[in-house]
Design a protein around this motif. Structure first.
Motif, PDB file in Angstrom:
ATOM      1  N   PHE A   1      40.757  33.373  65.025  1.00  0.00           N
ATOM      2  CA  PHE A   1      42.114  32.998  65.471  1.00  0.00           C
ATOM      3  C   PHE A   1      42.184  32.958  66.860  1.00  0.00           C
ATOM      4  O   PHE A   1      41.293  33.383  67.623  1.00  0.00           O
ATOM      5  CB  PHE A   1      42.762  34.542  65.210  1.00  0.00           C
TER       6      PHE A   1
ATOM      7  N   ALA B   1      45.346  39.285  66.216  1.00  0.00           N
ATOM      8  CA  ALA B   1      44.977  38.428  65.042  1.00  0.00           C
ATOM      9  C   ALA B   1      44.844  39.600  63.815  1.00  0.00           C
ATOM     10  O   ALA B   1      45.000  38.813  62.793  1.00  0.00           O
ATOM     11  CB  ALA B   1      43.395  37.923  65.644  1.00  0.00           C
TER      12      ALA B   1
ATOM     13  N   THR C   1      51.356  29.407  60.722  1.00  0.00           N
ATOM     14  CA  THR C   1      50.267  30.221  61.001  1.00  0.00           C
ATOM     15  C   THR C   1      49.046  29.670  61.364  1.00  0.00           C
ATOM     16  O   THR C   1      48.151  30.202  61.867  1.00  0.00           O
ATOM     17  CB  THR C   1      50.420  31.779  60.855  1.00  0.00           C
ATOM     18  N   THR C   2      48.865  28.342  61.111  1.00  0.00           N
ATOM     19  CA  THR C   2      47.615  27.566  61.225  1.00  0.00           C
ATOM     20  C   THR C   2      47.623  26.877  62.701  1.00  0.00           C
ATOM     21  O   THR C   2      48.707  26.527  62.902  1.00  0.00           O
ATOM     22  CB  THR C   2      47.144  26.730  60.077  1.00  0.00           C
TER      23      THR C   2
ATOM     24  N   TRP D   1      49.553  33.925  67.959  1.00  0.00           N
ATOM     25  CA  TRP D   1      48.037  33.971  67.377  1.00  0.00           C
ATOM     26  C   TRP D   1      48.577  32.849  66.202  1.00  0.00           C
ATOM     27  O   TRP D   1      49.291  32.748  65.599  1.00  0.00           O
ATOM     28  CB  TRP D   1      47.986  35.328  66.901  1.00  0.00           C
ATOM     29  N   TYR D   2      47.147  32.063  66.008  1.00  0.00           N
ATOM     30  CA  TYR D   2      46.989  31.248  65.009  1.00  0.00           C
ATOM     31  C   TYR D   2      45.721  31.201  64.225  1.00  0.00           C
ATOM     32  O   TYR D   2      44.814  31.744  65.019  1.00  0.00           O
ATOM     33  CB  TYR D   2      47.342  29.711  65.564  1.00  0.00           C
ATOM     34  N   PHE D   3      45.612  30.965  63.173  1.00  0.00           N
ATOM     35  CA  PHE D   3      44.511  31.008  62.431  1.00  0.00           C
ATOM     36  C   PHE D   3      43.728  29.351  62.489  1.00  0.00           C
ATOM     37  O   PHE D   3      44.467  28.455  62.345  1.00  0.00           O
ATOM     38  CB  PHE D   3      44.634  30.996  60.746  1.00  0.00           C
TER      39      PHE D   3
ATOM     40  N   SER E   1      37.114  35.321  59.937  1.00  0.00           N
ATOM     41  CA  SER E   1      38.116  34.122  60.413  1.00  0.00           C
ATOM     42  C   SER E   1      38.418  34.272  61.755  1.00  0.00           C
ATOM     43  O   SER E   1      38.268  35.131  62.575  1.00  0.00           O
ATOM     44  CB  SER E   1      39.370  34.375  59.864  1.00  0.00           C
TER      45      SER E   1
END
Length: 157
Positions: free
Chosen positions: A118, A34, A56-57, A125-127, A116
């Motif tokens: 993740f 992350a 990447t969301t 990995w994503y936000f 944030s």
């Protein structure tokens, strides 16, 4: 900053962009954790790579993002620094990154301080974007864990 291949990466790693965030931005491979994703997203904002921000969301939120607004913000912002304050592993699929991103708008330097979330989905990995609509606590989690949101990502936001 332009994509000068010998220039230092905007993510503040001290490495050249070419060997730091550029491979992520070109999707040659994905960040292993992350914190690396956070750094690469900061560099993407600095370089105005809004497609990377969307990609990447977390996938269930991507269509909810206001791409035009993200682009306008990037176009009117000069990113001047990133400090990672903490990287916490909450589980094998959840991490949090606390950071301060420094930016200038209209000749005034400001700081964005955030913790944030993740999530790791299918080894990537994503936000999780808390500024777009989130499921209610009894709905399935946005990360696809098959748990209720309140027992998964919702408990970490």
């Amino acid at each position: 900053m332009t994509e000068n291949l010998t220039a230092l990466c905007p993510c503040q790693s001290g490495q050249p962009y070419q060997s730091c965030c550029q491979p992520y931005h070109q999707q040659q491979h994905f960040p292993a954790n992350a914190m690396l994703l956070m750094r690469s997203r900061y560099a993407a904002y600095a370089l105005k790579k809004i497609d990377y921000i969307v990609q990447t969301t977390v996938p269930s939120q991507q269509t909810l993002l206001q791409v035009d607004e993200l682009q306008a913000w990037a176009d009117n912002t000069t990113w001047v620094g990133l400090t990672i304050l903490q990287h916490l592993t909450r589980s094998k699929t959840h991490s949090q990154v606390e950071f301060k991103a420094f930016f200038a708008q209209q000749d005034r330097t400001q700081v964005h301080h955030e913790i944030s979330l993740f999530v790791n989905i299918a080894q990537r990995w994503y936000f999780v974007d808390p500024t777009v609509a989130l499921p209610n606590m009894k709905q399935p989690c946005l990360c696809g864990s098959n748990k209720k949101f309140k027992h998964c990502c919702g408990g970490l936001l």
